[in-house]
Design an enzyme around this catalytic site. Structure first.
Site: not given
Lengths: 414, 418
Positions: A176, A178-180, A183
């Protein structure tokens, strides 16, 4: 609370985030000294954040206090439980909001309103509050109610499509990304809003849509479309191990000796190309047709085949070292063990600090890729167990007594 | 909406480099006064494709256009003393210096950032280098590709078939990762200064940044010495998982996400199959119907309770069955409208044209007076209620603001020939 960075120590974050897209944001703030208070649901034992109970594990123990990913993303934070289905739980949250600088969350759009803590309510409690929401599609627009997680954000924002090789389906990002990034962007939003509040006293709401944050990472490709009308979906594309912006050749990931071993090589210019040729030896690299970038770009398949034949019988680290010695960018595709336990750069940096978790004990986690000369980050405390700091926080912030805490617990508020 | 900017009046000097251009853009688009310092011949990225009208020209690089929005541009020859003196003067009045010079280069020019932060205590200096200022690999040459290969992301990306090389996602993401960390650092240091603290020197290590942007790959090793394996279009995991990416009827792909788990999801999926006329054609329709009629479904019974196992498999198969029979976009909309998290694999331009991003005003128009037209750019990564993100101006032409910036610094542009 001793021995923490001073940089952000003045700020308190009332934090509803979870997973990585949200928790990753407040990890930065906590590492720089902010008092990040995670608010979780006692009924579900914080289970909304599924990483609480997911692998990896340090040993055979399982449950909401043993998820390795959760610990990684929540270092230096405090954790409390409040049952927001109860009136008393809501009252306590209201008191915490009044004493916080920022309220952060990454629920689906509309969830905070359902709790009774939408932006209007937050502002009524604390007129200077900063509210940063982070969800897949943002709080407005036709898809505001749609659900996402990292891979879906990446699919929608063009990042899955642009990672792949010709004639094959999209490879996408094998994690992910795009989770990093969500954030990072969320933490940037919080810091920007804090700067504005420091200078004007004014709070605000930031509506972050992860898909939009992802879309901004395709800039030149999007301008090629709006200015030149050239789509990214076209024959031969994507071919993302090559480089067209800027144009380089050869440029790719080549097989090396060993089990699933690969080496990345990039010739930025004619000088790199000549240096590569000198390392490889033989007549190939001095062929007149390849002397210029245009000539090399025109024959990349053949270049890659010849280069692969050379790398295939060699060790990936030896190839990278030989090319680096000649000034050519090259790097082994490092496996986790290699970059974490054997790479002198990450060790010298202190990139994998050990934290102490109340139940798991000592665990290594991701550190940060920066060092500040005066107020550097510190990551020493592990992620909080469910409700680990409830009593401490309620005593400290709201002056709750032991009797009161016992009563609240009995009433199912904590 | 007021027109205030979050970083109005924050003065940034950015030494042009492809590695810190994105960080400068993020600050400039939030209102900082970013002065981009290029060598007299211009930054090399002015020669990066693609070009407007496919005409290679240092003023027409779309790469340069994208990463240099909202900045002012000056040229200075730092190889010569007058250029260095002017830069030093500009830094005196700056809050922040952003640079990505190779370790040692600025010291050799008498512009040591760490030392400068000592002599000018309010100054914040963010330096991006491939391996940090002091690390054992600090002199290695890198590109985006080699950073992502050595730093971890590439190991996790690619295909189930491991005879195919692992894949680097495009778009220079190693620079984006570092750029985000540069901005986080700059703002954190700036807040500390606003609170009465001093400025400081920030050493940013791009290889380390990639290393901590790999999700499970790192923490599975750190916690249980597990090694994730790349898998087509889905998460790299220690074990091989079910495929989640399907080619739809129009040849485009969809990410089928999480299979249905609740009675309502089964009910919705059953109704969708019926609506599409596939109740007979889809062999497991009866299990969907059963799932929808249940009070609750205990997923821990998968593999133990035959009915639960059959329902769960039917849900997954139904998603795949539908995906193969409808266009990718219809599959995405149909599933999401029924409460199921599914994604369509868009190309960047397809996303740009999508009704949602259009409705939110993601594409923005930017004036290009030198061309007598506006150009549509990708827009805001976040929506600020009071201090909106905004492209203040298109990327600077080479040396466009040299005189203006020198004059503001109290220098005589005629006498101080940069």
């Amino acid at each position: 609370m001793t021995d923490r960075s001073e940089a952000l120590s003045r700020y308190r974050i009332c934090d509803f985030t979870g997973q990585l897209a949200g928790a990753g944001a407040t990890k930065w703030l906590a590492a720089f000294g902010a008092d990040v208070i995670r608010v979780e649901d006692p009924v579900r034992q914080g289970g909304w954040d599924i990483l609480r109970a997911m692998p990896p594990y340090v040993d055979d123990r399982r449950g909401v206090d043993f998820g390795g990913g959760f610990n990684n993303h929540n270092t230096e934070k405090r954790g409390i439980t409040l049952n927001l289905r109860t009136e008393r739980g809501k009252e306590l949250l209201a008191e915490i909001v009044k004493r916080s600088d920022v309220v952060s969350e990454n629920f689906a759009a509309g969830v905070m309103e359902r709790f009774g803590f939408g932006y209007e309510q937050l502002k009524a409690l604390n007129p200077e509050v900063i509210y940063v929401s982070n969800c897949g599609f943002g709080h407005t627009g036709p898809y505001a109610r749609y659900k996402t997680w990292g891979p879906i954000v990446q699919a929608l924002s063009g990042l899955t499509f642009t990672s792949g090789l010709p004639e094959l389906p999209p490879a996408g990002w094998g994690y992910s990304y795009m989770d990093h990034t969500g954030g990072y962007v969320m933490a940037i939003a919080i810091l920007l809003a804090l700067v504005h509040r420091e200078r004007t006293g004014e709070g605000q709401w930031v509506d972050l849509a992860c898909t939009e944050a992802g879309l901004t990472l395709n800039g030149p490709a999007l301008l090629d479309y709006t200015v030149n009308g050239r789509p990214t979906r076209r024959p031969g594309e994507p071919n993302s191990n090559r480089s067209s912006s800027p144009a380089m050749a050869p440029h790719g990931i080549y097989p090396a000796r060993g089990d699933d071993d690969w080496v990345a090589i990039a010739c930025r210019n004619d000088e790199d190309w000549r240096a590569l040729g000198a390392v490889m030896g033989g007549a190939w690299a001095s062929a007149a047709a390849y002397a210029t970038l245009a000539g090399r770009l025109a024959d990349q398949d053949q270049l890659d085949a010849t280069l692969s034949a050379w790398t295939r019988t060699r060790d990936k680290f030896e190839v990278a070292e030989a090319l680096q010695d000649a000034g050519v960018p090259a790097a082994a595709v490092q496996k986790p063990a290699e970059r974490i336990d054997q790479d002198p750069n990450t060790a010298a940096w202190g990139l994998w600090p050990s934290v102490v978790h109340s139940k798991m004990g000592e665990v290594r986690v991701d550190g940060l890729p920066v060092h500040f000369s005066r107020t550097d980050w510190k990551i020493r405390r592990g992620g909080p167990c469910v409700g680990e700091h409830t009593d401490e926080v309620l005593r400290e912030l709201l002056g709750a007594s032991d009797d009161e805490l016992a009563r609240l617990r009995e009433e199912g508020v904590l | 909406m007021s027109g205030a900017s979050a970083l109005q009046g924050v003065r940034v000097i950015e030494l042009a480099s492809e590695r810190c251009a994105f960080a400068g853009k993020l600050l400039a688009d939030m209102g900082a006064d970013v002065v981009l310092v290029e060598p007299p011949g211009g930054d090399p990225s002015r020669h990066y494709a693609p070009f407007a009208g496919d005409r290679p020209d240092p003023e027409r690089s779309l790469y340069f256009w994208h990463y240099q929005t909202s900045k002012r541009g000056i040229t200075l020859d730092l190889e010569k003393e007058p250029g260095r003196a002017i830069l030093s003067r500009l830094i005196e009045a700056a809050d922040l210096v952003l640079e990505a010079e190779p370790p040692g280069r600025l010291e050799a020019l008498g512009l040591d950032g760490a030392a400068r932060c000592e002599s000018q205590p309010g100054l914040i200096w963010v330096s991006l280098t491939p391996f940090g200022q002091h690390g054992p690999r600090r002199d290695e040459q890198v590109t985006d590709l080699t950073l992502l290969a050595g730093g971890g992301p590439v190991w996790s990306c690619g295909y189930d078939d491991h005879s195919i090389p692992p894949v680097r996602g495009s778009g220079n993401q190693a620079y984006h990762i570092a750029g985000h960390y540069a901005v986080l650092s700059a703002l954190t240091a700036y807040l500390h200064r606003l609170a009465g603290g001093e400025g400081q020197y920030v050493d940013l290590n791009m290889h380390a940044a990639a290393n901590v942007t790999t999700e499970m790959a790192s923490y599975h090793w750190l916690v249980q010495k597990g090694t994730v394996q790349r898998q087509t279009g889905r998460h790299a995991m220690e074990t091989i998982t079910m495929e989640t990416q399907t080619e739809c009827a129009d040849g485009r792909h969809a990410s089928t996400g999480v299979p249905p788990r609740t009675p309502r999801e089964f009910q919705n999926l059953y109704e969708w199959i019926v609506e599409l006329g596939y109740e007979e054609a889809f062999p497991e329709s009866v299990f969907l119907k059963m799932g929808g009629e249940r009070e609750s479904i205990d997923l821990s019974q998968i593999g133990q309770d035959d009915e639960v196992t059959a329902m769960f498999a039917a849900g997954r198969d139904a998603m795949d069955f539908i995906a193969r029979r409808v266009p990718a976009f219809d599959f995405f909309k149909g599933a999401q409208d029924r409460g199921m998290a599914v994604g369509v694999v868009y190309s960047p331009e397809e996303a740009f044209e999508d009704e949602h991003f259009q409705a939110r005003g993601f594409p923005v128009e930017v004036e290009h007076p030198e061309l007598g037209r506006t150009v549509t750019y990708p827009g805001a990564p976040y929506r600020f209620e009071k201090t909106p993100w905004r492209i203040q101006r298109r990327a600077p032409l080479l040396g466009e603001h040299t005189r203006e910036v020198l004059r503001e610094a109290g220098l005589d542009p005629e006498a101080d020939e940069p």
